[in-house]
Design an enzyme around this catalytic site. Structure first.
Site, PDB file in Angstrom:
ATOM      1  N   GLU A 127      44.359  33.752  42.105  1.00  0.00           N
ATOM      2  CA  GLU A 127      43.451  33.793  40.958  1.00  0.00           C
ATOM      3  C   GLU A 127      42.045  33.918  41.551  1.00  0.00           C
ATOM      4  OE1 GLU A 127      42.893  29.916  39.176  1.00  0.00           O
ATOM      5  OE2 GLU A 127      42.778  30.836  37.197  1.00  0.00           O
TER       6      GLU A 127
ATOM      7  N   LYS B 213      37.755  12.172  32.792  1.00  0.00           N
ATOM      8  CA  LYS B 213      37.095  12.389  34.098  1.00  0.00           C
ATOM      9  C   LYS B 213      36.721  13.877  34.145  1.00  0.00           C
ATOM     10  CE  LYS B 213      37.305  13.680  37.986  1.00  0.00           C
ATOM     11  NZ  LYS B 213      36.439  14.818  38.440  1.00  0.00           N
ATOM     12  N   PRO B 214      35.441  14.184  33.838  1.00  0.00           N
ATOM     13  CA  PRO B 214      35.032  15.593  33.868  1.00  0.00           C
ATOM     14  C   PRO B 214      34.783  16.050  35.306  1.00  0.00           C
ATOM     15  CG  PRO B 214      33.157  14.208  33.319  1.00  0.00           C
ATOM     16  CD  PRO B 214      34.344  13.273  33.491  1.00  0.00           C
ATOM     17  N   ALA B 215      34.627  17.349  35.485  1.00  0.00           N
ATOM     18  CA  ALA B 215      34.288  17.873  36.813  1.00  0.00           C
ATOM     19  C   ALA B 215      32.874  17.427  37.193  1.00  0.00           C
ATOM     20  CB  ALA B 215      34.366  19.394  36.791  1.00  0.00           C
TER      21      ALA B 215
ATOM     22  N   CYS C  78      40.539  31.052  33.024  1.00  0.00           N
ATOM     23  CA  CYS C  78      41.969  31.076  33.344  1.00  0.00           C
ATOM     24  C   CYS C  78      42.677  32.255  32.680  1.00  0.00           C
ATOM     25  CB  CYS C  78      42.614  29.763  32.920  1.00  0.00           C
ATOM     26  SG  CYS C  78      42.375  29.410  31.173  1.00  0.00           S
TER      27      CYS C  78
ATOM     28  N   TRP D  34      35.268  22.587  35.385  1.00  0.00           N
ATOM     29  CA  TRP D  34      33.850  22.901  35.131  1.00  0.00           C
ATOM     30  C   TRP D  34      33.657  24.203  34.361  1.00  0.00           C
ATOM     31  CZ3 TRP D  34      33.527  27.611  37.200  1.00  0.00           C
ATOM     32  CH2 TRP D  34      34.347  27.909  38.292  1.00  0.00           C
ATOM     33  N   ASN D  35      34.704  25.040  34.230  1.00  0.00           N
ATOM     34  CA  ASN D  35      34.430  26.374  33.669  1.00  0.00           C
ATOM     35  C   ASN D  35      34.239  26.349  32.153  1.00  0.00           C
ATOM     36  OD1 ASN D  35      37.181  25.968  33.224  1.00  0.00           O
ATOM     37  ND2 ASN D  35      37.665  28.147  33.379  1.00  0.00           N
TER      38      ASN D  35
ATOM     39  N   GLU E 265      47.451  22.160  32.428  1.00  0.00           N
ATOM     40  CA  GLU E 265      46.955  23.506  32.097  1.00  0.00           C
ATOM     41  C   GLU E 265      46.322  24.024  33.379  1.00  0.00           C
ATOM     42  OE1 GLU E 265      47.331  25.175  29.363  1.00  0.00           O
ATOM     43  OE2 GLU E 265      48.003  23.634  27.973  1.00  0.00           O
ATOM     44  N   LEU E 266      47.049  24.907  34.057  1.00  0.00           N
ATOM     45  CA  LEU E 266      46.627  25.263  35.422  1.00  0.00           C
ATOM     46  C   LEU E 266      46.138  26.705  35.519  1.00  0.00           C
ATOM     47  CD1 LEU E 266      49.565  23.373  37.183  1.00  0.00           C
ATOM     48  CD2 LEU E 266      47.314  22.503  36.529  1.00  0.00           C
TER      49      LEU E 266
ATOM     50  N   GLY F  18      42.962  22.428  35.298  1.00  0.00           N
ATOM     51  CA  GLY F  18      42.294  22.743  36.559  1.00  0.00           C
ATOM     52  C   GLY F  18      43.202  23.612  37.407  1.00  0.00           C
ATOM     53  N   SER F  19      42.988  23.552  38.692  1.00  0.00           N
ATOM     54  CA  SER F  19      43.721  24.446  39.584  1.00  0.00           C
ATOM     55  C   SER F  19      45.169  23.997  39.749  1.00  0.00           C
ATOM     56  CB  SER F  19      43.034  24.469  40.950  1.00  0.00           C
ATOM     57  OG  SER F  19      43.068  23.174  41.502  1.00  0.00           O
TER      58      SER F  19
HETATM   59  N1  LIG Z   1      45.217  26.701  31.871  1.00  0.00           N
HETATM   60  C1  LIG Z   1      44.068  26.369  31.337  1.00  0.00           C
HETATM   61  O1  LIG Z   1      43.936  26.067  30.163  1.00  0.00           O
HETATM   62  C2  LIG Z   1      42.835  26.325  32.181  1.00  0.00           C
HETATM   63  C3  LIG Z   1      41.588  26.219  31.569  1.00  0.00           C
HETATM   64  C4  LIG Z   1      40.444  26.151  32.365  1.00  0.00           C
HETATM   65  C5  LIG Z   1      40.554  26.191  33.743  1.00  0.00           C
HETATM   66  N2  LIG Z   1      41.781  26.296  34.315  1.00  0.00           N
HETATM   67  C6  LIG Z   1      41.902  26.372  35.769  1.00  0.00           C
HETATM   68  O2  LIG Z   1      40.987  25.498  36.414  1.00  0.00           O
HETATM   69  C7  LIG Z   1      40.649  26.007  37.700  1.00  0.00           C
HETATM   70  C8  LIG Z   1      39.142  25.983  37.881  1.00  0.00           C
HETATM   71  O3  LIG Z   1      38.641  24.731  37.646  1.00  0.00           O
HETATM   72  P1  LIG Z   1      38.248  23.711  38.821  1.00  0.00           P
HETATM   73  O4  LIG Z   1      37.782  24.457  40.031  1.00  0.00           O
HETATM   74  O5  LIG Z   1      37.373  22.673  38.214  1.00  0.00           O
HETATM   75  O6  LIG Z   1      39.657  23.093  39.163  1.00  0.00           O
HETATM   76  P2  LIG Z   1      39.969  21.858  40.133  1.00  0.00           P
HETATM   77  O7  LIG Z   1      41.437  21.704  40.130  1.00  0.00           O
HETATM   78  O8  LIG Z   1      39.283  21.973  41.429  1.00  0.00           O
HETATM   79  O9  LIG Z   1      39.283  20.631  39.386  1.00  0.00           O
HETATM   80  C9  LIG Z   1      39.690  20.201  38.125  1.00  0.00           C
HETATM   81  C10 LIG Z   1      39.427  18.727  37.984  1.00  0.00           C
HETATM   82  O10 LIG Z   1      40.157  18.044  38.993  1.00  0.00           O
HETATM   83  C11 LIG Z   1      39.257  17.257  39.786  1.00  0.00           C
HETATM   84  N3  LIG Z   1      39.718  17.285  41.183  1.00  0.00           N
HETATM   85  C12 LIG Z   1      39.370  18.142  42.145  1.00  0.00           C
HETATM   86  N4  LIG Z   1      39.991  17.855  43.301  1.00  0.00           N
HETATM   87  C13 LIG Z   1      40.762  16.792  43.058  1.00  0.00           C
HETATM   88  C14 LIG Z   1      41.666  16.024  43.840  1.00  0.00           C
HETATM   89  N5  LIG Z   1      41.878  16.291  45.126  1.00  0.00           N
HETATM   90  N6  LIG Z   1      42.314  15.002  43.246  1.00  0.00           N
HETATM   91  C15 LIG Z   1      42.113  14.737  41.954  1.00  0.00           C
HETATM   92  N7  LIG Z   1      41.265  15.400  41.167  1.00  0.00           N
HETATM   93  C16 LIG Z   1      40.600  16.429  41.707  1.00  0.00           C
HETATM   94  C17 LIG Z   1      37.912  17.903  39.611  1.00  0.00           C
HETATM   95  O11 LIG Z   1      36.863  16.981  39.861  1.00  0.00           O
HETATM   96  C18 LIG Z   1      37.973  18.339  38.169  1.00  0.00           C
HETATM   97  O12 LIG Z   1      37.685  17.272  37.302  1.00  0.00           O
HETATM   98  C19 LIG Z   1      41.197  27.422  37.717  1.00  0.00           C
HETATM   99  O13 LIG Z   1      42.377  27.427  38.461  1.00  0.00           O
HETATM  100  C20 LIG Z   1      41.484  27.705  36.244  1.00  0.00           C
HETATM  101  O14 LIG Z   1      42.450  28.681  35.996  1.00  0.00           O
HETATM  102  C21 LIG Z   1      42.915  26.359  33.576  1.00  0.00           C
HETATM  103  N1  LIG Z   2      39.416  30.539  28.020  1.00  0.00           N
HETATM  104  C1  LIG Z   2      40.321  29.441  28.185  1.00  0.00           C
HETATM  105  C2  LIG Z   2      39.893  28.461  29.201  1.00  0.00           C
HETATM  106  C3  LIG Z   2      40.329  28.926  30.535  1.00  0.00           C
HETATM  107  O1  LIG Z   2      39.636  28.860  31.532  1.00  0.00           O
HETATM  108  C4  LIG Z   2      40.556  28.780  26.848  1.00  0.00           C
HETATM  109  O2  LIG Z   2      40.260  29.376  25.834  1.00  0.00           O
HETATM  110  O3  LIG Z   2      41.077  27.701  26.823  1.00  0.00           O
END
Ligand SMILES: NC(=O)c1ccc[n+]([C@@H]2O[C@H](COP(=O)([O-])OP(=O)(O)OC[C@H]3O[C@@H](n4cnc5c(N)ncnc54)[C@H](O)[C@@H]3O)[C@@H](O)[C@H]2O)c1
Ligand SMILES: N[C@@H](CC=O)C(=O)O
Length: 497
Positions: free
Chosen positions: A394, A188-190, A297, A164-165, A263-264, A241-242
């Site tokens: 984080e 599948k978006p958030a 992130c 979602w960020n 990408e975590l 995501g996380s």
């Molecule tokens: N490395 C990168 O490029 C990057 C970029 C943006 C965000 N992030 C990371 O994303 C995290 C924040 O985003 P978030 O809170 O949406 O992450 P999240 O892992 O909670 O959710 C990400 C996606 O996974 C889905 N999801 C959630 N729980 C799930 C489950 N149990 N099983 C399957 N799918 C599930 C969510 O609906 C969403 O679509 C932070 O850790 C951040 O660092 C990383």
């Molecule tokens: N700022 C990052 C997203 C991380 O949350 C990017 O540029 O991809």
């Protein structure tokens, strides 16, 4: 199913606000009647509703992507590129509407949302071009009378699961690469930020991307992901995501041996050398920490400052931080919007309490000034140590933790003391120190004397538990391509070639 039109009245083009999933070119409701409410995190007001699709509907999306793949992959690369460029142009043309949708569902200030639309569109343009350069190789033959080489072919259906960020750019960085390679996608978006994804679908359709090639499914996250991971026809999974959820999806994808890109999370160190002007470094650190209210992130989580300039640095940091304005992202002159929901505020507060209880000093950060339930005022902590959550986790909030170090070896050890390895910042003008740190830091990306490091030409991604694979750059498309080796034998005339 409930629908609301408030958001659409704010748009020049109301058809960009969709409250249905998008499968096989059709706007789809959930067969079971389940739905989710989407809130504006700044006000807590309802901005819309989305359906949760049932299991069979997720499989129908895969059926659609499977059927569409046959035709999409058969197009010439330049034909796919034309449609991607049309998509890019539409994103640009509707930048303001897309930014409004994003600010309302995600909370980030409108100028940042406009920036994300530009950023997201830039990946579409980049991969429209890169798709025309998926060259194979000619291999000098070791077999008599044979010609050897490789072809690049699309892997097949790619499932794209996003956070979602960055509700728009995290989709386009994946989808544009996959589509350019010839794959069809199921996104599948958030659940917190579905409307940016659905607006992308509307514009993809207008750009001439055929039905079934770009699908957006909505539903209970664990349920949807389980189906997509178990589906043999889904050949690639790309997740942002996380780290917690990333691990889970990696495990679930093992059964069907998918191509997995992850990408975590990050826990970026921001290292300030003794030669730096403390004010310049402090201003840069504030910029690296507070974008998207710290929900990035790449956010500078642990700020490591040489002991000789630590106190001055902290003063400048506090001064700059105090000038940041916190408020509703739809209002002008706002630097930090809300956090995504109340749990994020509670988590930030717990991290600050934990640090203080373990001996950190709270320099600034008065939560009584927060303009609403989901807001968190920027916090500056000094004296943070590896025992504290603010160091280990984080924080994904506007919480900055500063600590002093003695020498380069100590700061390298501190910086690497985390399971994460996404990005690191280094501020120093000493070339020997730059080189030493650059080589010793266990991170996928190191940015020296620059807060901005991302963009379409760079390989974005992490090491350790920050992920697998790279997005963007000249290798980003490889995540969606297979290399097929060929040996053409018994050719007679090619011996010795
Ligand atoms: N490395 C990168 O490029 C990057 C970029 C943006 C965000 N992030 C990371 O994303 C995290 C924040 O985003 P978030 O809170 O949406 O992450 P999240 O892992 O909670 O959710 C990400 C996606 O996974 C889905 N999801 C959630 N729980 C799930 C489950 N149990 N099983 C399957 N799918 C599930 C969510 O609906 C969403 O679509 C932070 O850790 C951040 O660092 C990383
Ligand atoms: N700022 C990052 C997203 C991380 O949350 C990017 O540029 O991809």
């Amino acid at each position: 199913m409930k629908l609301t039109n408030t958001l659409s009245t704010m748009l020049d083009d109301p058809r960009l606000f969709r409250q249905h999933a998008y499968v096989n070119g059709k706007w789809t409701h959930g067969d079971g009647g389940r739905e989710e409410t989407v809130f504006d995190p700044a006000t807590g007001e309802v901005i819309g509703y989305i359906p949760w699709l049932e299991s069979h509907q997720i499989r129908e999306a895969v059926d659609a992507a499977d059927a569409a793949f046959v035709h999409w992959r058969a197009l010439r690369a330049d034909e796919r590129a034309e449609r991607l460029m049309a998509w890019h142009d539409l994103l640009q043309a509707h930048r303001e509407d897309l930014a409004i949708i994003m600010t309302l569902e995600q909370g980030k200030p409108l100028p940042d949302a406009r920036g994300e639309v530009e950023y997201g569109a830039s990946f579409v343009r980049w991969f429209a071009e890169e798709g025309k350069r998926t060259f194979g190789e000619t291999i000098p033959s070791h077999i008599p009378n044979a010609a050897l080489g490789t072809l690049k072919e699309p892997v097949g259906i790619a499932a794209l699961i996003t956070p979602w960020n960055f509700p728009l750019a995290m989709i386009t960085r994946k989808a544009a690469a996959a589509l350019a390679a010839g794959c069809s996608v199921v996104v599948k978006p958030a659940g917190e930020t579905p409307f940016s994804a659905l607006a992308l679908a509307e514009l993809a359709e207008r750009a001439g991307i055929p039905a079934g090639v770009f699908n957006v499914v909505l539903g209970e996250p664990a349920e949807v992901s389980k189906i997509l991971c178990a589906e043999e026809r889904v050949k690639a999974l790309s997740f942002t995501g996380s780290t917690r959820v990333g691990r889970l999806l990696l495990e679930q994808s093992a059964q069907t041996v998918k191509r997995v890109s992850l990408e975590l999370g990050g826990n970026a160190p921001f290292i300030v050398g003794p030669d730096m002007d403390p004010k310049e470094a402090a201003f840069a650190a504030v910029a690296a920490k507070f974008q998207t209210a710290g929900q990035d992130c790449l956010a500078a989580n642990r700020i490591l400052v040489h002991e000789s300039i630590h106190d001055e640095f902290v003063e400048h940091f506090a001064e700059r931080m105090a000038a940041l304005t916190v408020g509703n992202g739809m209002e002008s002159e706002v630097d930090l919007g809300p956090l995504i929901h109340r749990q994020a505020v509670d988590k930030a507060a717990a991290i600050v309490d934990d640090a203080i209880s373990r001996g950190a000093t709270l320099v600034a950060g008065d939560q009584t000034q927060a303009p609403g339930e989901n807001f968190f005022m920027p916090v500056l902590l000094t004296g943070v140590t590896p025992q504290m959550k603010v160091w280990r986790e984080e924080n994904f909030a506007p919480v900055a933790g500063v600590t002093a170090y003695r020498d380069d070896d100590e700061v390298i050890e501190m910086a690497n003391d985390t399971e994460y390895g996404l990005a690191a910042y280094v501020y120093t003008h000493d070339i020997r120190r730059i080189w030493k740190l650059l080589r010793a830091l266990e991170y996928g990306m190191v940015s020296v004397n620059s807060v901005k490091m991302t963009g379409p030409p760079v390989p974005f991604g992490g090491v350790k538990q920050s992920g697998l694979g790279r997005e963007g750059g000249i290798t980003g498309i490889d995540e969606y391509l297979e290399t097929k080796y060929y040996c053409l034998g018994a050719l007679g005339s090619v011996s010795g070639s």
